[in-house]
Design a protein around this motif. Sequence first.
Motif, PDB file in Angstrom:
ATOM      1  N   ILE A 161      96.178  43.671  64.324  1.00 37.66           N
ATOM      2  CA  ILE A 161      96.486  45.039  64.730  1.00 37.66           C
ATOM      3  C   ILE A 161      97.125  45.805  63.575  1.00 37.66           C
ATOM      4  CG2 ILE A 161      98.038  46.432  66.164  1.00 37.66           C
ATOM      5  CD1 ILE A 161      95.718  45.579  67.783  1.00 37.66           C
ATOM      6  N   SER A 162      98.080  45.177  62.885  1.00 42.80           N
ATOM      7  CA  SER A 162      98.758  45.864  61.782  1.00 42.80           C
ATOM      8  C   SER A 162      97.779  46.185  60.659  1.00 42.80           C
ATOM      9  CB  SER A 162      99.917  45.014  61.262  1.00 42.80           C
ATOM     10  OG  SER A 162      99.460  43.866  60.570  1.00 42.80           O
ATOM     11  N   GLY A 163      96.855  45.268  60.387  1.00 43.28           N
ATOM     12  CA  GLY A 163      95.855  45.533  59.356  1.00 43.28           C
ATOM     13  C   GLY A 163      94.914  46.654  59.751  1.00 43.28           C
ATOM     14  N   ALA A 164      94.478  46.649  61.001  1.00 43.67           N
ATOM     15  CA  ALA A 164      93.554  47.677  61.463  1.00 43.67           C
ATOM     16  C   ALA A 164      94.222  49.054  61.482  1.00 43.67           C
ATOM     17  CB  ALA A 164      93.038  47.327  62.856  1.00 43.67           C
ATOM     18  N   LEU A 165      95.500  49.108  61.859  1.00 45.58           N
ATOM     19  CA  LEU A 165      96.208  50.389  61.873  1.00 45.58           C
ATOM     20  C   LEU A 165      96.335  50.967  60.467  1.00 45.58           C
ATOM     21  CD1 LEU A 165      99.075  49.741  64.454  1.00 45.58           C
ATOM     22  CD2 LEU A 165      97.140  51.313  64.706  1.00 45.58           C
ATOM     23  N   LEU A 166      96.603  50.111  59.488  1.00 42.94           N
ATOM     24  CA  LEU A 166      96.674  50.601  58.113  1.00 42.94           C
ATOM     25  C   LEU A 166      95.317  51.129  57.665  1.00 42.94           C
ATOM     26  CD1 LEU A 166      98.201  51.037  55.483  1.00 42.94           C
ATOM     27  CD2 LEU A 166      97.664  48.669  54.850  1.00 42.94           C
ATOM     28  N   ALA A 167      94.251  50.450  58.072  1.00 41.65           N
ATOM     29  CA  ALA A 167      92.909  50.906  57.716  1.00 41.65           C
ATOM     30  C   ALA A 167      92.625  52.292  58.303  1.00 41.65           C
ATOM     31  CB  ALA A 167      91.869  49.899  58.206  1.00 41.65           C
ATOM     32  N   VAL A 168      93.060  52.530  59.535  1.00 45.91           N
ATOM     33  CA  VAL A 168      92.881  53.845  60.159  1.00 45.91           C
ATOM     34  C   VAL A 168      93.657  54.904  59.377  1.00 45.91           C
ATOM     35  CG1 VAL A 168      93.364  55.231  62.209  1.00 45.91           C
ATOM     36  CG2 VAL A 168      92.384  52.944  62.445  1.00 45.91           C
ATOM     37  N   ILE A 209      88.294  41.715  67.783  1.00 43.62           N
ATOM     38  CA  ILE A 209      88.682  42.360  69.033  1.00 43.62           C
ATOM     39  C   ILE A 209      89.822  43.345  68.784  1.00 43.62           C
ATOM     40  CG2 ILE A 209      89.705  41.961  71.312  1.00 43.62           C
ATOM     41  CD1 ILE A 209      88.255  39.232  71.309  1.00 43.62           C
ATOM     42  N   ALA A 210      90.801  42.917  67.980  1.00 39.35           N
ATOM     43  CA  ALA A 210      91.910  43.805  67.641  1.00 39.35           C
ATOM     44  C   ALA A 210      91.409  45.037  66.901  1.00 39.35           C
ATOM     45  CB  ALA A 210      92.941  43.056  66.787  1.00 39.35           C
TER      46      ALA A 210
END
Length: 223
Positions: free
Chosen positions: A24-31, A78-79
């Motif tokens: 989740i933390s990685g995906a949020l940074l990508a966004v 999924i995250a």
Amino acid sequence: MLNELFTPSVQHALDIVGIFVFAISGALLAVRKNFDVFGIAVLAEVTALGGGIFRDVMIGAVPPAAFTDLGYFLTPLIAAGLVFFLHPHVERIQVGVNVFDAAGLGLFCVAGTVKAYEYGLGLTSSAALGLATAVGGGVLRDVLANEVPSLLRWDRDLYAVPAIVGAVMVVLCIRFETLNAYTSGAAALAAFVLRLLAMRFHWRAPRAWNRRSARAEENAAVI
């Protein structure tokens, strides 16, 4: 040793939870970096699995668990999908995500240290790989996102230090032959609580003694 703490099924479930919140933390940074869907998935996978893969490769546990357990590989995807479609809502529960992230930090620093020791490494090397397991994915995430890794930045709350404390507690227990379910749990709990306190009170590592101010450094650079 670590298997004494939880049954294999419970241990696997905890691993999945830790992988999920790191993803989740990685995906949020990508966004935040305006990455496309592929970039979001890559950053989620790297953040969640990078530390464990590095540890397994270093100790010769190949192929790494991330490539032999489909659940480990699919969980970050999924995250990433949840963040892709629901990132405004995920941002709102960032505090909750941070709490689970701290729990994952505590669990992974202990698990990484124990696994490295069981593969024949010395105490110091085992603690170092325990730290790498806990923070390695975050370092890779920041590098891929073209940022200074968070654990190297003075303006971020302590992150590596709690993992170091947990890993050191484990190797001390190994050294004095007291590692068991309770002491393993205590090490993970110590790292978890220290990370929560660092976030609550914004504890940060000290910088160099008598260092010049940032403004003075900038002026010197101009001259």
